[in-house]
Design a protein around this motif. Structure first.
Motif, short mmCIF file in Angstrom:
data_model
loop_
_atom_site.label_atom_id
_atom_site.label_comp_id
_atom_site.label_asym_id
_atom_site.label_seq_id
_atom_site.Cartn_x
_atom_site.Cartn_y
_atom_site.Cartn_z
N ILE A 1 1.48 128.42 72.17
CA ILE A 1 2.39 127.42 71.45
C ILE A 1 1.79 127.15 70.05
O ILE A 1 2.41 126.94 68.94
CB ILE A 1 2.47 125.97 72.13
N ASN A 2 0.35 127.05 69.95
CA ASN A 2 -0.23 126.76 68.56
C ASN A 2 -0.27 127.73 67.78
O ASN A 2 -0.05 127.74 66.61
CB ASN A 2 -1.74 126.24 68.77
N GLU B 1 2.14 130.10 67.72
CA GLU B 1 3.45 130.16 67.14
C GLU B 1 3.69 129.01 66.29
O GLU B 1 4.57 129.09 65.33
CB GLU B 1 4.56 129.98 68.53
N GLU B 2 2.94 127.92 66.30
CA GLU B 2 3.06 126.79 65.39
C GLU B 2 2.86 127.24 63.99
O GLU B 2 3.30 126.75 63.10
CB GLU B 2 2.23 125.71 66.06
N GLN C 1 5.72 128.83 62.42
CA GLN C 1 6.89 127.66 62.17
C GLN C 1 6.39 126.86 61.02
O GLN C 1 7.17 126.62 60.23
CB GLN C 1 6.88 126.78 63.22
N THR C 2 5.00 126.52 60.72
CA THR C 2 4.63 125.89 59.56
C THR C 2 4.81 126.68 58.26
O THR C 2 5.49 126.04 57.11
CB THR C 2 3.18 125.46 59.58
N ARG D 1 0.35 119.96 60.72
CA ARG D 1 0.58 120.77 62.05
C ARG D 1 -0.19 122.05 61.74
O ARG D 1 -0.80 122.36 62.79
CB ARG D 1 2.00 121.16 62.07
N LYS D 2 -0.40 122.63 60.61
CA LYS D 2 -1.09 123.82 60.54
C LYS D 2 -2.60 123.61 60.74
O LYS D 2 -3.00 124.07 61.51
CB LYS D 2 -0.98 124.18 59.12
N ALA E 1 -3.22 122.92 64.44
CA ALA E 1 -3.03 124.07 65.26
C ALA E 1 -4.30 125.10 64.96
O ALA E 1 -4.86 125.62 65.95
CB ALA E 1 -1.83 124.97 64.77
#
Length: 555
Positions: free
Chosen positions: A49-50, A52-53, A56-57, A87-88, A91
């Motif tokens: 998930i991280n 993929e995060e 997403q960022t 978030r970056k 992650a």
């Protein structure tokens, strides 16, 4: 011989005790092994998930830049850009520590981190040029299209990390299966070792009983011998007494011979006294032997009872251990199946709105302003769908066994009134007639929110799936059955084909009538909440005639 047999009993009990201790230790080890594997599985999912995060960022930063470029509103940039920055960093921090602990090579990770950090600086540079109204320079920077190589690098890294974590997950699953297999064979070995031991104990008990019977027979034989000896002595005494009487008669008849034979008579009397003393000593010896035999008999009977009691305790203990292990295995398998189903559904439902958002984001730069508004509207709609999916996931995860929650007294009739107030608009719009018949025992110990949610979903479904051109009639009643309260909710709606959909009726996101809006979540939540309360639900239905749900709850 007796001491040797007694030692065997102690050895048998010691062997069984040692085996039980080994069994407890290995069960605990397997439990820890299963727990560690579960932690590994959770960590792998968080890593994926991280990873993929990061991708997403990048999309979130691009959305902020483009929103700023289109509207000129700095908030349109800072809100997504600041969120993307936070978030970056989270992650990258999580990935660096976790991947290092997992032994993943960090060279490519460091390159990706530097590249993404540089791209974020590049985004800030574009935003700064827009802020200074240097639109030509901003357009030139945007035209360089540095985002695609960064996105491609992040996507490749995400795919590699996912493959790496899948390998770790596969090893953890294999270790989990090995733990279950080890636990199974451990119980088989314990059974194979314990049964011969118990059989030996049974055989030894039978031998002890046989020995006790033999001792009783010997005791009876000795008593018979003693009785015969006493009768013989009595006959001898009577015979000797007759002889003495005859001699006395002869003494009286022959006064002259009395003196000469007096010594002889005294001598005979002394011999009789000695014989009598010998008889008494023999009787005392036989009595002592009888007491020893009785004591041995009592000891054997006591040991036999102790052995039988211990055998029964061991059998009960083994049965309890087997039952506990079987129940634990069933619960583990059920939890794993639910986790796999939930993971698949979450992945499937999140993928569609996410893919639409990515596709619309790629199209927004290639269209004119009028089409952009439509694309932005579609992106907002997809975001709402994504929010609904996440909200559904949260509602599902909140359903748990109420072990840590305080149960309260819940009035079923008042809970129904509260739900009907919430559904007042739907009831009036469809002109639904609700007939209630609550029994005397309508107060139960439960969780109010769960009861209201169960009633809400069942009543709203009955109203939602009514037949057109037919007045909806809903019957609600309750009654006691054994130690439970039964709630029946019956409607005259469209009904459900149970032969076709019975196995899927309470599944997650399962729908059977598509002309009415819905997500297929209500019945899944109803069943989950009822089972969390320790109850069950049954359904009866016919197409075109209606449906009846029966909810069984503890009082």
């Amino acid at each position: 011989m007796k001491s040797s047999k007694g030692n065997r009993i102690y050895i048998i009990v010691s062997i069984i005790g040692i085996l039980m201790l080994i069994n407890i230790f290995l069960i605990r080890q397997n439990g820890q092994r299963i727990t560690n594997n579960q932690k590994i599985l959770n960590t792998t999912q968080e890593v994926i998930i991280n990873a993929e995060e990061i991708v997403q960022t990048l999309h979130l930063l691009d959305v902020g830049i483009r929103g700023y470029a289109i509207t000129g509103n700095q908030e349109m940039y800072h809100s997504p850009a600041d969120s993307a920055e936070i978030r970056k960093e989270k992650a990258f921090k999580f990935l660096e520590s976790t991947l290092r602990s997992q032994g993943y090579p960090l060279d490519e990770f460091k390159v990706l981190k530097d590249t993404v950090d540089f791209y974020f600086k590049y985004g800030k540079e574009i935003a700064e040029e827009i802020k200074l109204s240097n639109l030509l320079k901003a357009q030139a920077l945007v035209a360089e299209d540095r985002g695609y190589p960064v996105w491609l690098l992040a996507t490749r890294f995400s795919s590699k990390v996912e493959s790496f974590e899948n390998e770790i997950e596969a090893k953890a699953n294999q270790s989990f299966q090995e733990a279950i297999q080890t636990s199974f064979w451990l119980q088989v070995i314990l059974f194979l070792v314990t049964m011969p031991t118990l059989l030996y104990s049974a055989i030894y008990s039978i031998k002890s009983i046989s020995l006790s019977n033999k001792l009783r027979k010997v005791e009876s034989d000795k008593a018979t011998i003693l009785e015969n000896q006493n009768e013989t002595l009595d006959r001898l005494v009577r015979k000797r007494t007759d002889e003495i009487l005859a001699q006395n008669e002869e003494i009286r008849a022959q006064n002259e011979e009395i003196s000469s034979q007096n010594d002889i008579i005294m001598s005979h009397n002394e011999e009789m006294s000695i014989k009598q003393m010998l008889i008494e000593e023999k009787n005392e010896e036989l009595t002592s032997q009888n007491e020893i035999l009785n004591s041995a008999k009592a000891t054997i009977e006591k040991q036999q009872k102790l052995l039988e009691l211990r055998n029964e305790e061991l059998i009960d203990e083994v049965a309890k251990q087997n039952e506990n292990l079987k129940q634990t295995n069933l619960e583990l398998v059920d939890q794993i199946n639910k986790l796999e189903q939930f993971g698949y559904i979450v992945s499937h439902n999140l993928r569609a709105p996410t893919a639409r958002l990515m596709g619309l984001g790629n199209l927004i730069d290639k269209t004119d302003s009028e089409e952009r508004e439509k694309i932005v509207s579609l992106m907002i709609q997809s975001s709402k769908e994504l929010h609904e999916v996440i909200d559904d996931m949260g509602r599902i995860l909140l359903v748990q066994k109420p072990g840590s929650k305080i149960l309260e007294e819940v009035d079923l009739e008042k809970s129904s009134e509260k739900v009907q107030k919430i559904l007042k608009h739907e009831i009036e719009r469809t002109e639904t007639e609700i007939i209630e018949n609550w029994g005397d025992e309508k107060i139960i110990k439960s969780l109010p929110l769960y009861i209201e949610s169960i009633l809400y979903n069942l009543i709203s479904n009955a109203i939602k799936y009514h037949q057109k051109n037919k007045k909806p009639i809903l019957k609600i009643r309750s009654y006691s059955k054994s130690e439970q309260i039964v709630i029946e909710i019956e409607d005259n709606g469209m009904g459900i084909d149970l032969e076709r959909y019975g196995q899927k009726l309470f599944g997650l996101y399962k729908r059977f009538h598509f002309h009415v809006e819905g997500k297929g979540l209500g019945l899944y939540l109803v069943k989950s909440q009822i089972e969390a309360l320790g109850g069950k639900i049954e359904v009866e239905s016919q197409i075109g005639k209606g449906t009846k749900f029966k909810v069984y709850l503890h009082k």
